[in-house]
Design a protein around this motif. Sequence first.
Motif, short mmCIF file in Angstrom:
data_model
loop_
_atom_site.label_atom_id
_atom_site.label_comp_id
_atom_site.label_asym_id
_atom_site.label_seq_id
_atom_site.Cartn_x
_atom_site.Cartn_y
_atom_site.Cartn_z
N LYS A 145 -2.73 5.30 -0.50
CA LYS A 145 -3.12 4.93 -1.87
C LYS A 145 -2.87 6.09 -2.83
O LYS A 145 -2.26 5.92 -3.88
CB LYS A 145 -4.60 4.53 -1.87
N GLN A 146 -3.33 7.26 -2.41
CA GLN A 146 -3.22 8.45 -3.27
C GLN A 146 -1.76 8.75 -3.63
O GLN A 146 -1.45 9.04 -4.79
CB GLN A 146 -3.85 9.64 -2.53
N TYR A 147 -0.88 8.64 -2.63
CA TYR A 147 0.53 8.97 -2.87
C TYR A 147 1.38 7.74 -3.19
O TYR A 147 2.60 7.84 -3.27
CB TYR A 147 1.10 9.75 -1.68
N GLY A 240 -10.14 -6.64 4.73
CA GLY A 240 -9.92 -5.59 3.74
C GLY A 240 -10.72 -4.32 3.90
O GLY A 240 -10.58 -3.43 3.07
N PHE A 241 -11.56 -4.21 4.92
CA PHE A 241 -12.32 -2.97 5.05
C PHE A 241 -11.97 -2.26 6.36
O PHE A 241 -11.54 -2.88 7.32
CB PHE A 241 -13.82 -3.22 4.95
N ALA B 56 -4.30 -8.12 -3.75
CA ALA B 56 -3.21 -7.52 -4.52
C ALA B 56 -3.67 -6.26 -5.23
O ALA B 56 -3.00 -5.76 -6.13
CB ALA B 56 -2.67 -8.53 -5.53
N LYS B 57 -4.80 -5.72 -4.80
CA LYS B 57 -5.37 -4.49 -5.37
C LYS B 57 -5.50 -4.60 -6.89
O LYS B 57 -5.27 -3.65 -7.60
CB LYS B 57 -4.51 -3.29 -4.98
N ARG B 354 3.57 -2.29 -2.30
CA ARG B 354 3.09 -3.58 -1.80
C ARG B 354 2.54 -3.49 -0.39
O ARG B 354 2.16 -4.50 0.19
CB ARG B 354 4.24 -4.59 -1.81
N GLY B 355 2.54 -2.30 0.20
CA GLY B 355 2.02 -2.17 1.56
C GLY B 355 0.53 -2.47 1.61
O GLY B 355 -0.15 -2.49 0.58
N PHE B 356 0.04 -2.71 2.81
CA PHE B 356 -1.37 -3.02 2.95
C PHE B 356 -2.25 -1.82 2.64
O PHE B 356 -1.96 -0.70 3.03
CB PHE B 356 -1.67 -3.49 4.38
N LEU B 357 -3.33 -2.10 1.92
CA LEU B 357 -4.39 -1.10 1.73
C LEU B 357 -5.72 -1.82 1.88
O LEU B 357 -5.85 -2.97 1.45
CB LEU B 357 -4.32 -0.49 0.33
#
Lengths: 461, 461
Positions: A145-147, A240-241, B56-57, B354-357
């Motif tokens: 996420k950060q990058y 999602g977690f 989709a964040k 678009r990768g999973f987070l």
Amino acid sequence: MTEFRKLTLNSSKNSLHSPRTMSTKNIGIGMAGFGTVGTGVWETIQRNGSLISNRAKGAFSLSIIKAAVRDITKKRIDDAPADLFTTDWQEVVRHPEVDIVVELIGGTTTAFDIVAEAIKLKKPVVTGNKALLAERGKELFALSKQYDTPIHFEAAVAGGIPVIKAVQDSYVGNRIETMSGIINGTSNYILERMTNAGLDYLEALKEAQDLGYAEADPALDVNGWDAAHKAILLATLAYGFSVDPEQVYVRGIERVRTIDIDFATKLGYAVKLLSVVRQHSDGSVELRTQPSFIAKSHILSSVNGVFNAVAVRGDASGEALFYGRGAGKEPTASSVVADLVEAAYTFVHTAGHRGFLPYSESGQLRPIEETETSYYVRFAVTDRPGVIAEIANILANDGIGISGTHSPVDPEDPDKDFVDMVFLLHKCPFGKLQETLKKCEALDCVTEEPVVFRIEKLATS
Amino acid sequence: MTEFRKLTLNSSKNSLHSPRTMSTKNIGIGMAGFGTVGTGVWETIQRNGSLISNRAKGAFSLSIIKAAVRDITKKRIDDAPADLFTTDWQEVVRHPEVDIVVELIGGTTTAFDIVAEAIKLKKPVVTGNKALLAERGKELFALSKQYDTPIHFEAAVAGGIPVIKAVQDSYVGNRIETMSGIINGTSNYILERMTNAGLDYLEALKEAQDLGYAEADPALDVNGWDAAHKAILLATLAYGFSVDPEQVYVRGIERVRTIDIDFATKLGYAVKLLSVVRQHSDGSVELRTQPSFIAKSHILSSVNGVFNAVAVRGDASGEALFYGRGAGKEPTASSVVADLVEAAYTFVHTAGHRGFLPYSESGQLRPIEETETSYYVRFAVTDRPGVIAEIANILANDGIGISGTHSPVDPEDPDKDFVDMVFLLHKCPFGKLQETLKKCEALDCVTEEPVVFRIEKLATS
């Protein structure tokens, strides 16, 4: 088949080594680890690289630039460039031509460093390492996420079965109600051999090891943790977690005995190592892996051998099943390559939309007359002496083999005239069959156009 | 379940009607057609819109802005805004807030105009119209290329089963060797009822119509063309060229008779309407749909009722099977929504990868102690009078119901001491079972920790 592959290989090589069009971007791949799966990735790109570029409408081509291995002297592939291998993973990750990093070394320490370093360099990562993401995914996804750099991991769950993409993308509009998975092939093989061959646990385990299905140290397979890691990833995707592995209930197959298998069989169940992921109405997620009895009426119970399957139930999609090879060089490579292509698109997203477009100039249908199977043919006939002989003669004259023939007889009136004649015919081109059947239809004892069924020889799994 | 859905529905509504964050883009959807599937799309977005945005964040949210219908007075949904419906599809396609057009009216004339018009306006199209793409895909894909605007069509093949995405994306690294599909639910239902209920063709067809599986005019289902259209799309996806439907060999199930089914059964086959797509070593593609005999040992033979399945074999992936609901309001809506999300990303591709987070703050595991199933428990015991009674008493005192108990007896020596006692236990929380089993383990006749198997009650399909 060999000839075709050779052709594809050649054209693939050409496309890798010569620029396609001005707009084709060459995407460089760095590999950390080059064992069985890594070799599969190399071979798949060599074999199908040109096809992949065509499917991407020429937007990019893929090349493996650099690969980190432990033993640089080991022979891995035939046609490796001299400078492909290194023992230093930093050299791979930092290589200026490496755009995407593939992590296939396994484990959760060096692998972590490699993935973290790649992300910090904003190089997308493709990994098949379920333990890494299940144990340390929280940290890695935070970096992702950060990058703003993705981690792709289709190969981490169920080898060649695209269940990650299904849950993440295809079912994005669903609340996932349950996922039930048989996702450790070694355990499934052992349980099946205990069931169908009457082996006890240790015999079946030894057999799995002899066949190369189980590792010399099969601990993670038979203690349930390999499956549990995959189930953790599925749960994280669906809900999602990040899941703390220490909170997950896991039991393996070590204590399954023949008596349990026998009992289950008698009751109409199959014994499977099942991972269950289920969201309850309060939002909480049930997540567990353990030996389970599954009703023989459920399609999951027929997942045998080293095959994997995941049954996914969404609130809109209903139940679906994804079934296939859960491990192995080529199936896992197939998933790595799919992720590489997805990652590659992030470099060329301005080069046109990603929707499907026909990409082949040369495709052509095979004339139906040239297709071959065995056949079942039913003739409507007028019963009189010689009917079978007349039809059989025509078939024989045209060289079509008969493997069986039958006219249904009314048990209550065996002398009643029959009106149907069935022939089972050996494999031949459909066009030939059609011509021969036209001759049969011309017989005055044949009263209508014969009905043809194909007998399909599907690959058995 | 109802309560949970209500909660989700509310939160979804909030997210649709209030801006989420400054960066959330609201993607407007225009619908052409609002029948069964259209209603399903509306309901799915209402119910799961918030979930979709989270996944989709927060990059976008989906809203249906405008829908073209034939009869504007017909009641379709409860909470439709007054100005949602129109009878003029141009109003939908040209609406300034409509970013994506969903075509669900069927047919190949007006539907063609709608899709073509949307593409010319550079609005991505989502369609479930297999006939349109199989018959006129060549023209539409040419427009899609010319205007750099995608057509998405997951809903056109096998309803809720994501086989389009699998073939297009997940197997992008494979040469697809074969695809064998049972992709017309009506035909499959009729054949199954002929097989298992002994109905003749017309009885089974009538039953399918009475149950709403077959249309009043079932022609396209039973003459094989619905399946053939889907097979044409699969072939186009896998091999990249547009197929001329007139060159495709198609036979339906109208001439299948009970005698054929009986004969197949006797020989160990199931009769299925099978679509076969196969690439030969000369590159030519075999493409046909017809009644076929499939060995009962192959997993495709167990695809029953209105379910669909496609077996895909790639040169790397090996064989995989995709199985699920091939039609129906919600499964088809599930695929439409997945395509809407994919199309929506084209509007926000600069808003992060678009990768999973992980996207949920609130997720939590359900304590394993609260999970419930039935159980099979095996005790290792010392055989002496009263063993069964002692264990049964503990279970009874704790309120755990016993549905069966058994000690395996050696047939050659029925008086030999038994060492295993098996109990089948009714559904109860796992934590309760664990406590009770601890008490049992403390009995001096129980010699080790009991072995527990879950008896999983999977939804039967």
